[in-house]
Design a protein around this motif. Structure first.
Motif, PDB file in Angstrom:
ATOM      1  N   PHE A  41      62.891  66.914  37.748  1.00 56.61           N
ATOM      2  CA  PHE A  41      64.199  66.595  38.333  1.00 56.61           C
ATOM      3  C   PHE A  41      64.481  65.093  38.236  1.00 56.61           C
ATOM      4  CE2 PHE A  41      66.908  69.727  40.162  1.00 56.61           C
ATOM      5  CZ  PHE A  41      66.162  70.880  40.112  1.00 56.61           C
ATOM      6  N   PHE A  42      63.421  64.311  38.364  1.00 52.85           N
ATOM      7  CA  PHE A  42      63.536  62.862  38.250  1.00 52.85           C
ATOM      8  C   PHE A  42      64.264  62.481  36.951  1.00 52.85           C
ATOM      9  CE2 PHE A  42      61.700  58.675  37.200  1.00 52.85           C
ATOM     10  CZ  PHE A  42      61.869  58.014  38.402  1.00 52.85           C
ATOM     11  N   GLN A 121      53.506  67.143  39.321  1.00 58.11           N
ATOM     12  CA  GLN A 121      53.695  68.092  40.423  1.00 58.11           C
ATOM     13  C   GLN A 121      52.378  68.342  41.159  1.00 58.11           C
ATOM     14  OE1 GLN A 121      55.547  70.868  37.814  1.00 58.11           O
ATOM     15  NE2 GLN A 121      57.594  70.358  38.542  1.00 58.11           N
ATOM     16  N   THR A 124      51.705  65.431  43.385  1.00 57.94           N
ATOM     17  CA  THR A 124      52.644  65.507  44.509  1.00 57.94           C
ATOM     18  C   THR A 124      52.154  66.512  45.552  1.00 57.94           C
ATOM     19  OG1 THR A 124      54.480  64.907  43.071  1.00 57.94           O
ATOM     20  CG2 THR A 124      55.043  66.023  45.139  1.00 57.94           C
ATOM     21  N   GLY A 148      58.657  77.084  42.807  1.00 59.61           N
ATOM     22  CA  GLY A 148      58.977  75.969  41.912  1.00 59.61           C
ATOM     23  C   GLY A 148      57.698  75.326  41.379  1.00 59.61           C
ATOM     24  N   SER A 170      64.516  82.147  46.170  1.00 59.50           N
ATOM     25  CA  SER A 170      65.868  82.734  46.066  1.00 59.50           C
ATOM     26  C   SER A 170      65.881  84.139  45.481  1.00 59.50           C
ATOM     27  CB  SER A 170      66.759  81.821  45.218  1.00 59.50           C
ATOM     28  OG  SER A 170      66.284  81.773  43.890  1.00 59.50           O
ATOM     29  N   LYS A 174      60.727  85.582  42.176  1.00 63.33           N
ATOM     30  CA  LYS A 174      60.081  84.348  42.643  1.00 63.33           C
ATOM     31  C   LYS A 174      59.183  84.646  43.848  1.00 63.33           C
ATOM     32  CE  LYS A 174      63.380  80.931  40.912  1.00 63.33           C
ATOM     33  NZ  LYS A 174      64.066  79.669  41.178  1.00 63.33           N
ATOM     34  N   ALA A 237      65.541  66.638  46.613  1.00 67.99           N
ATOM     35  CA  ALA A 237      66.960  66.890  46.884  1.00 67.99           C
ATOM     36  C   ALA A 237      67.521  67.817  45.810  1.00 67.99           C
ATOM     37  CB  ALA A 237      67.713  65.576  46.921  1.00 67.99           C
ATOM     38  N   PRO A 261      58.623  60.881  51.630  1.00 69.08           N
ATOM     39  CA  PRO A 261      57.565  60.291  50.800  1.00 69.08           C
ATOM     40  C   PRO A 261      57.878  60.361  49.312  1.00 69.08           C
ATOM     41  CG  PRO A 261      56.992  62.540  51.376  1.00 69.08           C
ATOM     42  CD  PRO A 261      58.333  62.268  52.004  1.00 69.08           C
TER      43      PRO A 261
HETATM   44  N1  LIG Z   1      58.950  62.826  46.323  1.00 66.42           N
HETATM   45  C1  LIG Z   1      58.089  63.106  45.369  1.00 66.42           C
HETATM   46  O1  LIG Z   1      57.008  62.507  45.291  1.00 66.42           O
HETATM   47  C2  LIG Z   1      58.429  64.187  44.378  1.00 66.42           C
HETATM   48  C3  LIG Z   1      57.564  64.477  43.322  1.00 66.42           C
HETATM   49  C4  LIG Z   1      57.858  65.561  42.497  1.00 66.42           C
HETATM   50  C5  LIG Z   1      59.047  66.273  42.695  1.00 66.42           C
HETATM   51  N2  LIG Z   1      59.892  65.907  43.683  1.00 66.42           N
HETATM   52  C6  LIG Z   1      61.127  66.651  43.940  1.00 66.42           C
HETATM   53  O2  LIG Z   1      60.758  67.956  44.354  1.00 66.42           O
HETATM   54  C7  LIG Z   1      61.753  68.872  43.931  1.00 66.42           C
HETATM   55  C8  LIG Z   1      61.073  70.007  43.216  1.00 66.42           C
HETATM   56  O3  LIG Z   1      60.623  69.565  41.951  1.00 66.42           O
HETATM   57  P1  LIG Z   1      60.093  70.593  40.884  1.00 66.42           P
HETATM   58  O4  LIG Z   1      59.979  69.854  39.615  1.00 66.42           O
HETATM   59  O5  LIG Z   1      58.908  71.292  41.413  1.00 66.42           O
HETATM   60  O6  LIG Z   1      61.321  71.587  40.754  1.00 66.42           O
HETATM   61  P2  LIG Z   1      61.328  73.140  41.088  1.00 66.42           P
HETATM   62  O7  LIG Z   1      60.968  73.289  42.522  1.00 66.42           O
HETATM   63  O8  LIG Z   1      60.560  73.854  40.050  1.00 66.42           O
HETATM   64  O9  LIG Z   1      62.849  73.506  40.888  1.00 66.42           O
HETATM   65  C9  LIG Z   1      63.778  73.349  41.920  1.00 66.42           C
HETATM   66  C10 LIG Z   1      63.878  74.607  42.787  1.00 66.42           C
HETATM   67  O10 LIG Z   1      64.610  74.259  43.942  1.00 66.42           O
HETATM   68  C11 LIG Z   1      65.290  75.381  44.393  1.00 66.42           C
HETATM   69  N3  LIG Z   1      66.708  75.069  44.623  1.00 66.42           N
HETATM   70  C12 LIG Z   1      67.350  75.286  45.785  1.00 66.42           C
HETATM   71  N4  LIG Z   1      68.621  74.936  45.675  1.00 66.42           N
HETATM   72  C13 LIG Z   1      68.814  74.502  44.417  1.00 66.42           C
HETATM   73  C14 LIG Z   1      69.946  74.009  43.709  1.00 66.42           C
HETATM   74  N5  LIG Z   1      71.153  73.906  44.295  1.00 66.42           N
HETATM   75  N6  LIG Z   1      69.798  73.647  42.412  1.00 66.42           N
HETATM   76  C15 LIG Z   1      68.604  73.729  41.815  1.00 66.42           C
HETATM   77  N7  LIG Z   1      67.487  74.189  42.455  1.00 66.42           N
HETATM   78  C16 LIG Z   1      67.589  74.567  43.745  1.00 66.42           C
HETATM   79  C17 LIG Z   1      65.152  76.460  43.318  1.00 66.42           C
HETATM   80  O11 LIG Z   1      64.201  77.412  43.778  1.00 66.42           O
HETATM   81  P3  LIG Z   1      64.780  78.772  44.441  1.00 66.42           P
HETATM   82  O12 LIG Z   1      65.585  79.416  43.348  1.00 66.42           O
HETATM   83  O13 LIG Z   1      63.606  79.553  44.851  1.00 66.42           O
HETATM   84  O14 LIG Z   1      65.659  78.317  45.580  1.00 66.42           O
HETATM   85  C18 LIG Z   1      64.632  75.720  42.112  1.00 66.42           C
HETATM   86  O15 LIG Z   1      63.870  76.521  41.263  1.00 66.42           O
HETATM   87  C19 LIG Z   1      62.768  68.089  43.121  1.00 66.42           C
HETATM   88  O16 LIG Z   1      63.857  67.779  43.964  1.00 66.42           O
HETATM   89  C20 LIG Z   1      62.019  66.826  42.742  1.00 66.42           C
HETATM   90  O17 LIG Z   1      62.860  65.734  42.540  1.00 66.42           O
HETATM   91  C21 LIG Z   1      59.611  64.881  44.529  1.00 66.42           C
END
Ligand SMILES: NC(=O)c1ccc[n+]([C@@H]2O[C@H](COP(=O)([O-])OP(=O)(O)OC[C@H]3O[C@@H](n4cnc5c(N)ncnc54)[C@H](OP(=O)(O)O)[C@@H]3O)[C@@H](O)[C@H]2O)c1
Length: 322
Positions: A41-42, A121, A124, A148, A170, A174, A237, A261
Protein backbone atom coordinates in the motif's frame (compact mmCIF):
# COMPACT_ATOMS: atom_id res chain seq x y z
CA UNK A 1 17.81 -1.44 -17.11
CA UNK A 2 14.03 -1.67 -16.91
CA UNK A 3 12.27 0.11 -14.05
CA UNK A 4 8.86 1.44 -13.06
CA UNK A 5 9.13 5.21 -12.84
CA UNK A 6 6.72 7.88 -11.68
CA UNK A 7 7.25 11.30 -13.30
CA UNK A 8 3.94 12.80 -12.13
CA UNK A 9 1.94 11.41 -9.21
CA UNK A 10 -1.58 10.15 -9.79
CA UNK A 11 -3.59 7.05 -10.63
CA UNK A 12 -2.26 3.85 -12.17
CA UNK A 13 -1.59 5.74 -15.42
CA UNK A 14 1.30 7.37 -13.53
CA UNK A 15 3.20 4.06 -13.66
CA UNK A 16 5.71 4.01 -16.52
CA UNK A 17 7.70 0.90 -17.56
CA UNK A 18 10.84 2.41 -18.94
CA UNK A 19 14.61 2.19 -19.52
CA UNK A 20 16.88 3.98 -17.06
CA UNK A 21 20.68 3.93 -16.67
CA UNK A 22 21.97 0.96 -14.65
CA UNK A 23 22.31 1.67 -10.94
CA UNK A 24 25.88 1.52 -9.48
CA UNK A 25 27.00 0.82 -5.92
CA UNK A 26 28.88 3.62 -4.14
CA UNK A 27 30.74 3.46 -0.82
CA UNK A 28 28.78 1.43 1.75
CA UNK A 29 26.26 0.28 -0.85
CA UNK A 30 25.41 -3.02 -2.50
CA UNK A 31 24.08 -3.52 -6.04
CA UNK A 32 21.31 -6.12 -6.08
CA UNK A 33 19.77 -7.82 -9.14
CA UNK A 34 16.14 -7.87 -8.05
CA UNK A 35 14.22 -11.08 -8.72
CA UNK A 36 11.01 -10.22 -6.86
CA UNK A 37 9.72 -6.89 -5.58
CA UNK A 38 6.98 -6.66 -2.96
CA UNK A 39 3.89 -4.61 -3.78
CA UNK A 40 2.62 -2.63 -0.80
CA UNK A 41 0.00 0.00 0.00
CA UNK A 42 2.95 2.27 0.73
CA UNK A 43 3.79 2.16 -3.02
CA UNK A 44 0.25 3.22 -3.90
CA UNK A 45 0.46 6.14 -1.47
CA UNK A 46 3.78 7.19 -3.06
CA UNK A 47 2.34 6.84 -6.57
CA UNK A 48 -0.63 9.01 -5.57
CA UNK A 49 1.56 11.62 -3.88
CA UNK A 50 0.06 10.97 -0.42
CA UNK A 51 3.62 10.16 0.74
CA UNK A 52 5.68 12.69 -1.24
CA UNK A 53 8.90 11.59 -2.99
CA UNK A 54 11.03 13.95 -5.13
CA UNK A 55 10.06 13.40 -8.81
CA UNK A 56 10.82 11.47 -10.92
CA UNK A 57 11.44 8.35 -8.87
CA UNK A 58 11.55 4.57 -9.12
CA UNK A 59 8.76 2.97 -7.13
CA UNK A 60 9.02 0.06 -4.69
CA UNK A 61 10.74 -0.29 -1.31
CA UNK A 62 10.92 -4.07 -0.88
CA UNK A 63 12.96 -6.51 -2.93
CA UNK A 64 14.88 -9.77 -2.93
CA UNK A 65 17.55 -11.01 -5.31
CA UNK A 66 21.26 -11.59 -5.74
CA UNK A 67 24.22 -9.34 -5.02
CA UNK A 68 25.95 -8.25 -8.25
CA UNK A 69 28.60 -5.88 -6.88
CA UNK A 70 29.57 -4.10 -3.69
CA UNK A 71 30.92 -0.58 -3.14
CA UNK A 72 33.98 0.39 -1.11
CA UNK A 73 33.91 -0.41 2.62
CA UNK A 74 31.39 -3.23 2.27
CA UNK A 75 32.70 -6.39 3.88
CA UNK A 76 29.54 -8.27 4.89
CA UNK A 77 28.36 -9.05 1.34
CA UNK A 78 29.89 -10.45 -1.84
CA UNK A 79 28.65 -11.07 -5.36
CA UNK A 80 26.33 -14.06 -5.47
CA UNK A 81 24.84 -13.61 -1.98
CA UNK A 82 21.07 -13.97 -1.90
CA UNK A 83 19.55 -11.03 -0.05
CA UNK A 84 16.35 -9.21 0.89
CA UNK A 85 15.54 -5.69 2.05
CA UNK A 86 12.71 -3.28 2.71
CA UNK A 87 12.55 0.44 3.36
CA UNK A 88 14.89 1.50 0.52
CA UNK A 89 13.47 3.28 -2.53
CA UNK A 90 13.80 1.73 -6.01
CA UNK A 91 12.80 -1.96 -5.85
CA UNK A 92 10.53 -1.97 -8.94
CA UNK A 93 13.64 -2.32 -11.14
CA UNK A 94 16.10 -4.85 -12.54
CA UNK A 95 18.88 -3.47 -10.34
CA UNK A 96 18.70 -1.65 -7.05
CA UNK A 97 21.30 0.05 -4.87
CA UNK A 98 20.87 -0.68 -1.18
CA UNK A 99 22.89 0.54 1.83
CA UNK A 100 24.68 -2.55 3.18
CA UNK A 101 23.26 -1.97 6.65
CA UNK A 102 19.68 -2.36 5.36
CA UNK A 103 20.35 -5.67 3.61
CA UNK A 104 19.68 -9.12 5.10
CA UNK A 105 21.31 -12.32 3.84
CA UNK A 106 18.96 -15.21 3.14
CA UNK A 107 19.58 -18.52 4.85
CA UNK A 108 19.58 -21.68 2.73
CA UNK A 109 16.04 -22.87 2.28
CA UNK A 110 14.46 -19.41 2.03
CA UNK A 111 13.83 -18.50 -1.61
CA UNK A 112 14.01 -14.93 -2.88
CA UNK A 113 10.30 -15.26 -3.71
CA UNK A 114 9.37 -16.14 -0.11
CA UNK A 115 11.71 -13.49 1.27
CA UNK A 116 10.21 -10.73 -0.88
CA UNK A 117 6.74 -11.85 0.21
CA UNK A 118 7.68 -11.93 3.88
CA UNK A 119 10.00 -9.02 4.62
CA UNK A 120 7.88 -5.90 5.03
CA UNK A 121 4.67 -7.53 6.20
CA UNK A 122 6.45 -10.13 8.33
CA UNK A 123 8.56 -7.53 10.12
CA UNK A 124 5.40 -5.50 10.65
CA UNK A 125 3.45 -8.40 12.13
CA UNK A 126 6.51 -9.20 14.25
CA UNK A 127 6.85 -5.78 15.86
CA UNK A 128 3.09 -5.40 16.31
CA UNK A 129 2.75 -8.70 18.17
CA UNK A 130 5.98 -8.63 20.15
CA UNK A 131 6.80 -4.95 20.76
CA UNK A 132 3.90 -2.53 20.17
CA UNK A 133 1.86 -4.85 22.35
CA UNK A 134 3.58 -7.90 23.83
CA UNK A 135 0.95 -10.58 23.22
CA UNK A 136 0.81 -13.40 25.73
CA UNK A 137 -1.37 -16.36 26.68
CA UNK A 138 -4.68 -15.12 28.08
CA UNK A 139 -4.82 -12.08 25.76
CA UNK A 140 -7.30 -11.68 22.95
CA UNK A 141 -6.36 -9.64 19.87
CA UNK A 142 -8.70 -8.25 17.25
CA UNK A 143 -6.98 -8.32 13.84
CA UNK A 144 -8.70 -6.38 11.07
CA UNK A 145 -8.24 -7.47 7.44
CA UNK A 146 -7.11 -10.81 8.86
CA UNK A 147 -6.69 -12.35 5.39
CA UNK A 148 -4.49 -9.52 4.15
CA UNK A 149 -0.74 -9.64 3.75
CA UNK A 150 -0.02 -8.42 7.27
CA UNK A 151 -3.22 -9.98 8.62
CA UNK A 152 -2.40 -13.61 7.79
CA UNK A 153 1.06 -13.27 9.31
CA UNK A 154 -0.22 -11.44 12.38
CA UNK A 155 -2.80 -14.18 13.06
CA UNK A 156 -0.05 -16.81 12.96
CA UNK A 157 2.31 -14.82 15.20
CA UNK A 158 -0.43 -14.06 17.73
CA UNK A 159 -1.12 -17.79 17.98
CA UNK A 160 2.61 -18.52 18.34
CA UNK A 161 2.55 -16.18 21.35
CA UNK A 162 -0.42 -18.04 22.85
CA UNK A 163 -3.09 -15.37 22.34
CA UNK A 164 -6.67 -15.78 21.17
CA UNK A 165 -7.39 -14.13 17.81
CA UNK A 166 -10.58 -12.59 16.47
CA UNK A 167 -10.20 -11.68 12.79
CA UNK A 168 -12.34 -9.51 10.52
CA UNK A 169 -12.63 -10.07 6.75
CA UNK A 170 -15.00 -9.09 3.93
CA UNK A 171 -15.74 -12.47 2.29
CA UNK A 172 -16.29 -16.10 3.19
CA UNK A 173 -13.25 -17.13 1.12
CA UNK A 174 -11.10 -14.75 3.16
CA UNK A 175 -12.67 -16.08 6.37
CA UNK A 176 -11.50 -19.60 5.52
CA UNK A 177 -7.93 -18.39 4.98
CA UNK A 178 -7.95 -16.38 8.22
CA UNK A 179 -9.09 -19.48 10.13
CA UNK A 180 -6.32 -21.50 8.48
CA UNK A 181 -3.85 -18.86 9.73
CA UNK A 182 -5.09 -19.44 13.27
CA UNK A 183 -7.96 -17.01 13.86
CA UNK A 184 -10.19 -18.54 16.56
CA UNK A 185 -13.20 -16.47 15.48
CA UNK A 186 -13.81 -14.64 12.23
CA UNK A 187 -16.28 -11.79 11.71
CA UNK A 188 -17.58 -10.72 8.29
CA UNK A 189 -17.33 -7.02 9.08
CA UNK A 190 -19.10 -6.07 5.88
CA UNK A 191 -22.23 -7.85 7.14
CA UNK A 192 -21.92 -8.00 10.93
CA UNK A 193 -21.38 -5.39 13.65
CA UNK A 194 -17.82 -6.33 14.57
CA UNK A 195 -17.87 -4.51 17.93
CA UNK A 196 -20.96 -6.44 19.04
CA UNK A 197 -19.49 -9.71 17.83
CA UNK A 198 -16.17 -9.02 19.55
CA UNK A 199 -17.96 -8.35 22.85
CA UNK A 200 -19.93 -11.56 22.36
CA UNK A 201 -16.76 -13.63 21.79
CA UNK A 202 -15.13 -12.13 24.91
CA UNK A 203 -18.09 -12.41 27.33
CA UNK A 204 -18.50 -8.64 27.09
CA UNK A 205 -14.96 -8.02 28.37
CA UNK A 206 -13.41 -6.69 25.17
CA UNK A 207 -9.94 -7.38 23.79
CA UNK A 208 -6.52 -6.35 25.08
CA UNK A 209 -5.41 -5.04 21.69
CA UNK A 210 -6.89 -4.08 18.34
CA UNK A 211 -4.60 -4.18 15.30
CA UNK A 212 -6.32 -1.83 12.87
CA UNK A 213 -4.87 -1.37 9.36
CA UNK A 214 -8.21 -0.42 7.81
CA UNK A 215 -8.42 3.06 9.37
CA UNK A 216 -11.31 5.34 8.57
CA UNK A 217 -13.99 2.64 8.17
CA UNK A 218 -13.17 0.77 11.41
CA UNK A 219 -11.40 3.15 13.80
CA UNK A 220 -14.35 4.41 15.91
CA UNK A 221 -15.89 0.98 16.34
CA UNK A 222 -12.49 -0.55 17.07
CA UNK A 223 -12.24 1.59 20.21
CA UNK A 224 -15.52 0.02 21.38
CA UNK A 225 -13.93 -3.45 21.16
CA UNK A 226 -11.24 -2.77 23.76
CA UNK A 227 -11.20 -3.84 27.39
CA UNK A 228 -10.42 -1.03 29.88
CA UNK A 229 -6.77 0.05 29.46
CA UNK A 230 -6.63 -1.80 26.14
CA UNK A 231 -4.35 -0.71 23.29
CA UNK A 232 -5.41 0.50 19.88
CA UNK A 233 -2.61 -0.03 17.34
CA UNK A 234 -3.68 1.92 14.27
CA UNK A 235 -1.07 0.93 11.71
CA UNK A 236 -2.68 1.57 8.33
CA UNK A 237 -5.38 3.33 6.38
CA UNK A 238 -6.54 0.90 3.70
CA UNK A 239 -10.04 2.46 3.72
CA UNK A 240 -8.77 6.04 4.15
CA UNK A 241 -7.16 8.20 6.82
CA UNK A 242 -8.75 8.57 10.26
CA UNK A 243 -10.00 12.16 10.78
CA UNK A 244 -8.68 14.31 13.64
CA UNK A 245 -9.37 12.72 16.99
CA UNK A 246 -10.28 14.02 20.48
CA UNK A 247 -8.08 12.29 23.10
CA UNK A 248 -10.86 12.67 25.68
CA UNK A 249 -12.53 9.72 23.92
CA UNK A 250 -9.75 7.49 25.29
CA UNK A 251 -10.82 8.45 28.81
CA UNK A 252 -14.53 7.86 28.12
CA UNK A 253 -13.96 4.43 26.62
CA UNK A 254 -11.81 3.06 29.44
CA UNK A 255 -8.41 4.77 29.83
CA UNK A 256 -7.39 3.36 26.46
CA UNK A 257 -3.98 3.65 24.80
CA UNK A 258 -3.64 4.74 21.18
CA UNK A 259 -0.52 4.36 19.06
CA UNK A 260 0.16 4.92 15.36
CA UNK A 261 3.29 2.80 14.85
CA UNK A 262 5.42 2.40 11.74
CA UNK A 263 7.95 -0.25 10.79
CA UNK A 264 10.93 2.09 10.33
CA UNK A 265 10.96 2.89 14.05
CA UNK A 266 10.97 -0.81 14.97
CA UNK A 267 13.96 -1.73 12.76
CA UNK A 268 15.84 1.47 13.43
CA UNK A 269 19.12 -0.30 14.22
CA UNK A 270 20.82 -3.09 12.29
CA UNK A 271 20.73 -5.28 15.40
CA UNK A 272 16.95 -4.93 15.65
CA UNK A 273 16.48 -5.58 11.93
CA UNK A 274 18.58 -8.76 12.08
CA UNK A 275 16.92 -9.97 15.27
CA UNK A 276 13.41 -9.65 13.84
CA UNK A 277 14.35 -11.05 10.41
CA UNK A 278 16.25 -13.91 12.08
CA UNK A 279 13.18 -14.88 14.07
CA UNK A 280 11.02 -14.84 10.92
CA UNK A 281 13.49 -17.10 9.09
CA UNK A 282 13.68 -19.47 12.06
CA UNK A 283 9.88 -19.79 12.15
CA UNK A 284 9.89 -20.53 8.40
CA UNK A 285 12.54 -23.25 8.88
CA UNK A 286 10.55 -24.78 11.75
CA UNK A 287 7.38 -24.57 9.64
CA UNK A 288 5.72 -22.46 12.31
CA UNK A 289 5.05 -19.69 9.81
CA UNK A 290 3.77 -19.83 6.26
CA UNK A 291 3.68 -17.05 3.70
CA UNK A 292 0.88 -16.84 1.17
CA UNK A 293 1.62 -15.30 -2.22
CA UNK A 294 -1.65 -14.15 -3.76
CA UNK A 295 -0.19 -13.55 -7.20
CA UNK A 296 2.99 -12.86 -9.15
CA UNK A 297 2.78 -10.18 -11.82
CA UNK A 298 5.47 -9.35 -14.44
CA UNK A 299 7.16 -5.98 -13.80
CA UNK A 300 5.70 -4.44 -16.95
CA UNK A 301 2.15 -5.23 -15.71
CA UNK A 302 2.62 -3.32 -12.45
CA UNK A 303 -0.66 -1.43 -12.96
CA UNK A 304 -2.53 -4.72 -12.67
CA UNK A 305 -0.73 -5.48 -9.39
CA UNK A 306 -1.76 -2.08 -7.99
CA UNK A 307 -5.32 -2.54 -9.22
CA UNK A 308 -5.63 -5.90 -7.47
CA UNK A 309 -4.37 -4.55 -4.13
CA UNK A 310 -6.49 -1.41 -4.32
CA UNK A 311 -9.64 -3.32 -5.26
CA UNK A 312 -9.50 -5.46 -2.11
CA UNK A 313 -9.40 -8.74 -4.00
CA UNK A 314 -6.02 -10.05 -2.82
CA UNK A 315 -5.45 -12.64 -0.10
CA UNK A 316 -1.82 -12.48 0.98
CA UNK A 317 1.10 -10.95 -0.86
CA UNK A 318 1.32 -9.44 -4.32
CA UNK A 319 4.75 -9.75 -5.97
CA UNK A 320 6.34 -8.28 -9.07
CA UNK A 321 8.53 -10.73 -10.98
CA UNK A 322 11.45 -8.84 -12.46
N1 LIG B 1 2.55 0.94 9.91
C1 LIG B 1 3.28 -0.02 9.39
O1 LIG B 1 4.38 -0.30 9.87
C2 LIG B 1 2.75 -0.78 8.21
C3 LIG B 1 3.52 -1.78 7.61
C4 LIG B 1 2.94 -2.54 6.59
C5 LIG B 1 1.65 -2.24 6.16
N2 LIG B 1 0.97 -1.22 6.72
C6 LIG B 1 -0.40 -0.91 6.32
O2 LIG B 1 -1.22 -2.01 6.66
C7 LIG B 1 -2.28 -2.12 5.73
C8 LIG B 1 -2.33 -3.54 5.23
O3 LIG B 1 -1.24 -3.77 4.36
P1 LIG B 1 -1.17 -5.08 3.49
O4 LIG B 1 -0.08 -4.87 2.52
O5 LIG B 1 -1.11 -6.25 4.38
O6 LIG B 1 -2.54 -5.03 2.71
P2 LIG B 1 -3.72 -6.09 2.79
O7 LIG B 1 -4.18 -6.14 4.20
O8 LIG B 1 -3.30 -7.32 2.10
O9 LIG B 1 -4.83 -5.40 1.90
C9 LIG B 1 -5.72 -4.47 2.44
C10 LIG B 1 -6.98 -5.14 3.00
O10 LIG B 1 -7.67 -4.17 3.76
C11 LIG B 1 -9.03 -4.45 3.71
N3 LIG B 1 -9.79 -3.25 3.35
C12 LIG B 1 -10.81 -2.76 4.07
N4 LIG B 1 -11.32 -1.69 3.48
C13 LIG B 1 -10.64 -1.51 2.33
C14 LIG B 1 -10.72 -0.55 1.28
N5 LIG B 1 -11.64 0.43 1.29
N6 LIG B 1 -9.86 -0.65 0.24
C15 LIG B 1 -8.93 -1.61 0.21
N7 LIG B 1 -8.81 -2.54 1.20
C16 LIG B 1 -9.65 -2.49 2.25
C17 LIG B 1 -9.23 -5.55 2.66
O11 LIG B 1 -9.46 -6.77 3.35
P3 LIG B 1 -11.00 -7.25 3.50
O12 LIG B 1 -11.49 -7.42 2.09
O13 LIG B 1 -10.97 -8.50 4.27
O14 LIG B 1 -11.71 -6.11 4.20
C18 LIG B 1 -7.92 -5.60 1.92
O15 LIG B 1 -7.64 -6.85 1.38
C19 LIG B 1 -2.06 -1.05 4.68
O16 LIG B 1 -2.87 0.06 5.00
C20 LIG B 1 -0.59 -0.70 4.84
O17 LIG B 1 -0.30 0.61 4.45
C21 LIG B 1 1.49 -0.49 7.74
Amino acid sequence: MKAIRVAKTGGREALSYTDVPDARAQRGQVLVAIEFAGVNFFDIYQREGVYPVPLPFTLGTEGAGTVVAVGADVSDFTAGDRVVYQGVQGAYAALSVVPADRLVKLPDGVSTRTAAALMLQGLTAHYLSSSTYILKAGDTALVHAAAGGVGLLLCQMAKLRGAQVIGTVSTKAKAALAREAGADHVILYTEQDFALETKRFTDNRGVEVVYDSVGRATFDQSLNCLAPRGLMALFGASSGAVPPFNPQVLNQKGSLYLTRPTLAHYVATRAELLRRAGELFAWLAEKKLSVRVDREVPLKDVAEAHRALESRETIGKVLLKI
